[in-house]
Design a protein around this motif. Structure first.
Motif, mmCIF file in Angstrom:
data_model
loop_
_atom_site.group_PDB
_atom_site.id
_atom_site.type_symbol
_atom_site.label_atom_id
_atom_site.label_comp_id
_atom_site.label_asym_id
_atom_site.label_seq_id
_atom_site.Cartn_x
_atom_site.Cartn_y
_atom_site.Cartn_z
ATOM 1 N N PRO A 20 0.831 -1.207 0.000
ATOM 2 C CA PRO A 20 0.000 0.000 0.000
ATOM 3 C C PRO A 20 0.864 1.256 0.000
ATOM 4 O O PRO A 20 2.019 1.227 0.453
ATOM 5 N N GLU A 22 2.704 4.493 1.078
ATOM 6 C CA GLU A 22 3.139 4.973 2.381
ATOM 7 C C GLU A 22 2.760 6.440 2.550
ATOM 8 O O GLU A 22 2.116 7.031 1.685
ATOM 9 N N LYS A 23 3.169 7.039 3.645
ATOM 10 C CA LYS A 23 2.829 8.429 3.921
ATOM 11 C C LYS A 23 3.231 9.327 2.750
ATOM 12 O O LYS A 23 4.333 9.194 2.208
ATOM 13 N N ASP A 24 2.325 10.204 2.349
ATOM 14 C CA ASP A 24 2.520 11.171 1.263
ATOM 15 C C ASP A 24 2.572 10.527 -0.118
ATOM 16 O O ASP A 24 2.935 11.179 -1.095
ATOM 17 N N ARG A 66 -5.212 4.073 -5.080
ATOM 18 C CA ARG A 66 -5.237 4.131 -3.623
ATOM 19 C C ARG A 66 -4.486 5.381 -3.186
ATOM 20 O O ARG A 66 -3.648 5.908 -3.918
ATOM 21 N N SER A 68 -2.578 7.188 0.533
ATOM 22 C CA SER A 68 -2.232 6.982 1.944
ATOM 23 C C SER A 68 -3.198 7.768 2.825
ATOM 24 O O SER A 68 -3.889 8.685 2.362
ATOM 25 N N GLU A 69 -3.226 7.413 4.090
ATOM 26 C CA GLU A 69 -4.225 7.978 4.995
ATOM 27 C C GLU A 69 -4.116 9.490 5.145
ATOM 28 O O GLU A 69 -5.118 10.174 5.381
ATOM 29 N N ASN A 70 -2.919 10.048 4.993
ATOM 30 C CA ASN A 70 -2.759 11.492 5.212
ATOM 31 C C ASN A 70 -3.014 12.319 3.947
ATOM 32 O O ASN A 70 -2.973 13.545 3.993
ATOM 33 N N LYS A 72 -5.117 14.221 1.328
ATOM 34 C CA LYS A 72 -6.441 14.831 1.253
ATOM 35 C C LYS A 72 -6.724 15.470 -0.107
ATOM 36 O O LYS A 72 -7.888 15.757 -0.425
ATOM 37 N N HIS A 75 -7.837 11.866 -4.937
ATOM 38 C CA HIS A 75 -8.949 10.966 -4.645
ATOM 39 C C HIS A 75 -8.969 9.808 -5.642
ATOM 40 O O HIS A 75 -8.551 9.950 -6.799
ATOM 41 N N ASN A 94 3.629 3.261 -6.792
ATOM 42 C CA ASN A 94 3.464 4.203 -5.684
ATOM 43 C C ASN A 94 4.412 5.378 -5.888
ATOM 44 O O ASN A 94 5.607 5.180 -6.124
#
Length: 313
Positions: A20, A22-24, A66, A68-70, A72, A75, A94
């Protein structure tokens, strides 16, 4: 997920499960990627010390799969392009969000792939590095190549007089780009005494010293590659006496150090593509399974325009 890698026997297609983002990072489902000369050098281990197991690909166009969670500002399902220092010849990839750029849905994916990475380099060289002006006398090496062909178009867009170096079999193509005068590599030149205000040099080596002599007073030598794999010699006496400027450029450095500037350049280039102000013809499109044919075609210089690799099936 399938991706392309290189080893001692050549190009191979491998499979692995992509982790998945990673951050950013965002994960892109790749539709197209363009084949560049840097990819040839990369699989040969001659591009910035790339080694075996190098995955080619310096750009791509596709859709967000997909995030990462951070993240915004991106989409799932958005159409995007990306620039990366290798690794985009894969079904998914990625990539850090700073190297990913949103696209209009009605902008042709193939046109984006054909212009994005070379377009960024050419645009920065003309508009940010040296600032081409109307009536500037400009000399462009490799005018039929990815960056060279766009340099011709951008310089003409600015009103410069362009002298372009190319091969006889690509003469008609370079003329169609708007070059004012052609020098053919496989024929004797007849204007060796001409002086230029700007010279764009991706070669390095002995050509650097020669170009210093061909620059007019207050001229600019812009170096953005070293395809000769040799360092160039700078004669400081000539530089001083003619008030010359030596300017260097690396899109990879801009990508790493000034991502906001890169984003503005990509926006400007894609806007010109959207308005049909610039274009790079697509020579051919190959599937991942036909990768070796694509590399062989580029290595032997049997293409005019861009070679694309279609990653999705």
């Amino acid at each position: 997920m399938r991706y392309v890698s290189s080893n001692s026997s050549g190009l191979v297609i491998k499979n692995h499960d992509l982790h998945p983002p990673e951050k950013d990072e965002v994960q892109i489902e790749v539709s197209y990627a363009s084949l560049n000369y840097a990819d040839i050098l990369g699989i040969e281990g001659r591009y910035h010390a790339k080694t075996a197991n190098f995955t080619p690909g310096f750009d791509c166009v596709g859709y967000i799969k997909r995030v990462s969670e951070n993240i915004k500002d991106f989409h799932i399902g958005e159409k995007v392009a990306a620039i990366k220092q290798g690794g985009t010849f894969a079904e998914q990839v990625n990539i850090n969000k700073n190297q990913v750029f949103k696209l209009k849905n009605n902008l042709c994916s193939r046109a984006v792939a054909a212009n994005i990475s070379n377009g960024v380099t050419a645009y920065d060289l003309v508009f940010h590095v040296t600032h081409i002006k109307p009536n500037d006398q400009v000399f462009i090496y490799g005018a039929s190549g990815g960056v060279g062909s766009l340099l011709v178009q951008f310089c003409k867009y600015q009103g410069a007089h362009v002298t372009a170096l190319t091969k006889s079999n690509k003469k008609q193509y370079v003329e169609s780009l708007g070059a004012d005068h052609l020098i053919l590599r496989d024929r004797p030149a007849n204007d060796t005494d001409k002086l230029y205000d700007r010279i764009f040099n991706p070669i390095g080596g002995e050509s650097i010293e020669q170009d210093l002599l061909r620059l007019s007073m207050y001229g600019h030598l812009i170096t953005y590659g070293h395809s000769s794999f040799q360092a160039g010699y700078l004669n400081t006496e000539i530089i001083h006496s003619k008030n010359l400027s030596i300017l260097g450029y690396s899109s990879g450095s801009i990508m790493n150090d000034y991502p906001i500037k890169l984003r503005k350049t990509v926006h400007d280039v894609m806007n010109l593509v959207y308005k049909d102000k610039i274009s790079t013809p697509i020579d051919s499109i190959y599937s991942m399974d036909e990768m070796e044919y694509a590399f062989e075609k580029m290595k032997n210089n049997r293409h005019i325009g861009k070679i694309l690799i279609k990653m999705d099936t």
